[in-house]
Design a protein around this motif. Structure first.
Motif, mmCIF file in Angstrom:
data_model
loop_
_atom_site.group_PDB
_atom_site.id
_atom_site.type_symbol
_atom_site.label_atom_id
_atom_site.label_comp_id
_atom_site.label_asym_id
_atom_site.label_seq_id
_atom_site.Cartn_x
_atom_site.Cartn_y
_atom_site.Cartn_z
ATOM 1 N N ALA A 16 -5.157 2.690 0.010
ATOM 2 C CA ALA A 16 -4.021 3.400 -0.591
ATOM 3 C C ALA A 16 -4.441 4.160 -1.849
ATOM 4 O O ALA A 16 -3.983 5.285 -2.081
ATOM 5 C CB ALA A 16 -2.896 2.421 -0.923
ATOM 6 N N PHE B 208 -3.554 7.531 4.368
ATOM 7 C CA PHE B 208 -3.658 6.075 4.432
ATOM 8 C C PHE B 208 -3.703 5.584 5.882
ATOM 9 O O PHE B 208 -4.529 4.741 6.249
ATOM 10 C CB PHE B 208 -2.496 5.400 3.701
ATOM 11 C CG PHE B 208 -2.525 3.909 3.869
ATOM 12 C CD1 PHE B 208 -3.441 3.146 3.158
ATOM 13 C CD2 PHE B 208 -1.690 3.268 4.779
ATOM 14 C CE1 PHE B 208 -3.510 1.763 3.344
ATOM 15 C CE2 PHE B 208 -1.752 1.898 4.965
ATOM 16 C CZ PHE B 208 -2.660 1.144 4.238
ATOM 17 N N ALA C 251 0.842 -1.209 0.000
ATOM 18 C CA ALA C 251 0.000 0.000 0.000
ATOM 19 C C ALA C 251 0.875 1.256 0.000
ATOM 20 O O ALA C 251 0.597 2.221 -0.711
ATOM 21 C CB ALA C 251 -0.927 -0.010 1.209
ATOM 22 N N TYR C 252 1.956 1.244 0.793
ATOM 23 C CA TYR C 252 2.856 2.402 0.816
ATOM 24 C C TYR C 252 3.532 2.589 -0.536
ATOM 25 O O TYR C 252 3.840 3.717 -0.929
ATOM 26 C CB TYR C 252 3.928 2.250 1.899
ATOM 27 C CG TYR C 252 3.354 2.213 3.287
ATOM 28 C CD1 TYR C 252 2.377 3.120 3.677
ATOM 29 C CD2 TYR C 252 3.773 1.268 4.211
ATOM 30 C CE1 TYR C 252 1.831 3.078 4.943
ATOM 31 C CE2 TYR C 252 3.236 1.226 5.487
ATOM 32 C CZ TYR C 252 2.263 2.130 5.849
ATOM 33 O OH TYR C 252 1.722 2.082 7.092
ATOM 34 N N CYS D 99 1.048 4.753 -2.173
ATOM 35 C CA CYS D 99 0.949 6.090 -1.553
ATOM 36 C C CYS D 99 2.187 6.937 -1.810
ATOM 37 O O CYS D 99 2.084 8.145 -2.058
ATOM 38 C CB CYS D 99 0.755 5.968 -0.046
ATOM 39 S SG CYS D 99 -0.829 5.252 0.420
#
Lengths: 161, 161, 161, 161
Positions: free
Chosen positions: A142, A111, A96-97, A100
């Motif tokens: 995200a 997030f 997810a990062y 982002c």
């Protein structure tokens, strides 16, 4: 077929449509942007979904969810950890990062906020007892966080420049 | 003097003591850990403050706050942006992520949550009209988020191993 | 004046022009892209410099270099550490990653490569005994790494789509 | 069995032993540390392998390699992309950064360097025509880069403190 359309279908097949994500963007931005319209949020989601790195993360994450759900992983230890979404399992957040980060620090902060409070579709995915949604809930969060960051930057651009 | 003690004094000189940070850790962890004690939170904060990369981020961020407050930056454009903590300015969060990253994905999520909801000392720093706290509020949030992640990992270690 | 132009002037005042950065991009991409032109590299650098988060990182980093050079930091401990660019000081890289992250994983890998081998303008900045270039060498490396990643993604877009 | 031992066996089953990784650490550190010993590098690798987030990344990444190799992914589009390790596919690097981030900015820089120049076991994995090593080569590079960073920080600790 375009890879983007493939990803939108994949999301749909797991119970997520782009409007669900746009609603998260709306929620994240409504206190900062006057007269924000859901159509603008939707457009921002669409632009995030157009990035290749985002598409590849979506495909990889959803594939892992499906494999776990079907008990198709070779290593039963990691299969159990992912399936139960154990507290210490953070590869889903790492993916997810990866999304982002492409949209800067506002996306990361958004997030964390969504991930803790679990709004809308993220809550629905998280509470679903019939599917393994370990990756998809973070991916959806995200995408929303990134679309909100993109949106905020566009709006600010008018002022700060 | 040890660099760690220097950092604790720097934080104090800007109105932050380690107990304030430990209280944020307590808040972040109380729903997950039964009978959590503030002393345990304090110990975790102390360990985060022992890392060299954390110390160097603290010193750099607080220095920038002080310089802005004293109007000592050479470039008045960036001085104004930092002083007003403009929405698009994300270098403070980037520094904070540099701390959180050392403690894994839970730390990053916790940081986003604190940064949005602004609990305790973070709120106090954020609302202070007499100081430039652009960097320190994110740094304090990052230390708390990291200490909470460290704490959660230790507790889980007993179970998951 | 546009913030972008302000950043280009700031870079120039520290001995870096956009052509120096474009040459790093050329170096990073020449083995992967046939008939790559320096003009294309220059255009990619220009686009990276148009991002607000990049501009704010440039201004913050160069300001810290100048302040150290002029011995204007209040905290002499961190001033010395930055001025000597001590091995353990990583805030400069953290700022650089804040730029690279916006351009995905290829940018980060490219940055590590430039940072270790110190090509072209990065080497020149690094060897300059008369200035504190602790932040600017990493920022320049990050801009080049990001522009190269952006370039690679554009080229690949034609094929993978 | 301990999860760490499980990971060491997994790595072995894919042709990587801890000595191969220690040799990469040696290579990364030999110019900075006088009289560096391979045993010290090995100990640092062992400590990196003890972290839960590292173990979970290893298990997830290697599982994806094996699934691709056995053609067991449900989505043939992403299976092909991972199997060919397409240039734009960056999820493997994202996982690797999830490891490196735990060890600070030196780890990230080291990773970029290894990833570009492909030393030792990383080259061997990369050139192997019989296996899908898309994830494992980055994971091994990340473990080595992290162990080198950990090592450098320990050594510097004596001086900087």
């Amino acid at each position: 077929m375009e890879i983007k359309d493939h990803c939108i279908e994949l999301l749909l097949s797991r119970g997520v449509n782009v409007n669900d994500i746009a609603e998260l963007v709306f929620l994240l931005q409504k206190d900062y942007v006057q007269n924000i319209k859901i159509e603008e949020c939707l457009e921002s989601v669409d632009r995030v979904l157009s990035k290749r790195e985002v598409q590849l993360a979506i495909m990889t994450g959803i594939e892992l969810d499906i494999l776990c759900e079907k008990k198709q992983l070779n290593d039963k230890l990691i299969e159990g950890i992912i399936d139960r979404d154990e507290g210490m399992y953070g590869v889903d957040e790492v993916l997810a990062y990866g999304i982002c980060n492409l949209y800067g620090s506002i996306a990361l902060t958004n997030f964390g906020y969504i991930d803790k409070l679990k709004f809308g579709i993220v809550e629905k995915l998280n509470d679903d007892p019939n599917h393994c949604n370990t990756f998809i809930d973070d991916i959806v969060g995200a995408i929303a966080a990134s679309a909100a960051s993109r949106f905020a930057h566009r709006k600010a651009g008018d002022i700060l420049k």
